[in-house]
Write an enzyme that holds these catalytic residues in place. Sequence first.
Site: not given
Length: 474
Positions: A103, A157, A159
Amino acid sequence: MSSYDDRQLSRRAFGGVVGAGAAAAAVGLPVGEARADEPAERPFRAETGWRGKRPNILFVLGDDLGWADLSSYGSPHIRTPHLDRLGRQGVRFTDAYAGSATCSPTRFSLYTGRFPGRTKGGLAEPIADRSVGLEPTHPTLASLLRDAGYATALIGKWHCGYLPDYSPTRSGWDEFFGNFGGALEYYSKLGLGGEYDLYEGRVREGDAEYKDLRYYTRILTERARDYVRRPHDRPWLLNLNFTTPHWPWIADGDEEQSAEIVRRIKAGDGRALWHADGGSLAKYKEMVEDLDRSVGRVLDALAESGQERDTLVFFASDNGGERFSYNWPLSGNKASLLEGGIRVPALLRWPERIAGGQVSDVPVFTPDWTATLLELGGARPHPAYPLDGTSLAGYLLRGEEVGERDLFWRVRGERALRRGPWKYYRGKSGPDQLFHLASDLREQADRADAEPELLARLRGAWERTEGELLPYPG
């Protein structure tokens, strides 16, 4: 005939897929059901000669979505009509790759346009604590477009680091609504450390959390719809980062399953969100199809706003598929540099400039899209931070050839480089391997012994690039 057989390609449909897509078609993969008013797929060809205004940019990421998880890429059981239609209205890329196999490194490669290993935060695979992140001083896709006159927003998201040091609003995005960590429980919004992880516009530690205990994909979809429908007096960039279909395996309506995971988190189970004892093919199908409907709702809002023709929409996954993903015929999964860990679905639509019904087998990867969007948005890369991606604007709009080049990946214990149809690969257990992807998409016929000189050239190219990157911490 079974329902699976009903979904296979007709002979006529096979003709619209090229390159590695043709290899997929040869094993009977469907490409989605076209409507009567939509063209059949044909090899990509740019329409040249017209110059218009800069596009709005809607860049959508799925999370851990595998290359063949869309019906237009071969899934025999998942139906994704909205994403399939997005591809038929623009370009479907058969040989598109993520910038890394997990990710946060891929997100670093998108936001910076550079290999993850050029930054300390990009060495984490993925980021799991507060020690590293995307430095606010580093130019990003958002900061460079903002300097060129764009409004910028990130929904979903992030991240790429935690507060107090890292945040989207410190790296070029005017607005942020979403979660900081790599995963969260879809209802409670509890993250990997048991913390509540949903915020709006958070810049400083201590700012208020945003309380909303509805299913997360619904919330993100609503926020994105609101953003595209609001009045805009300048072009905009919206990064829409869904967490679907990342674990835990919870679909809309699964409140009891959610409550059980929350109970385990609060009892101190540090791996509760991994949901290793849950999920199924049926649940995964439900989550992917929900993602498809959610993207469809955002695209509907875009059309209703009157901005559809002037908006470039891009959809991809941040890396290859996970436990329940359908990756056939690729080998490997998320975290691996085999094709199944890095090859992803990628769809691009820009009605004002790019004709629909096209398919491209040109190898492309995440940093290329950064370079492309900067050029289309009239933004210049920072000279002190040269891009590793190649702008595809000339290919997409002016009919220029991309030309043969190297696509490079490095993760702990693995290495890979693609040049044309060839891929150099070394896994954690070695040895060096060489695959001809155009004829061996599954990476099973190792040509290293048959092509020693080519193997040496590709290995040398990988090692030269690797020598420019930061070393992994010990």
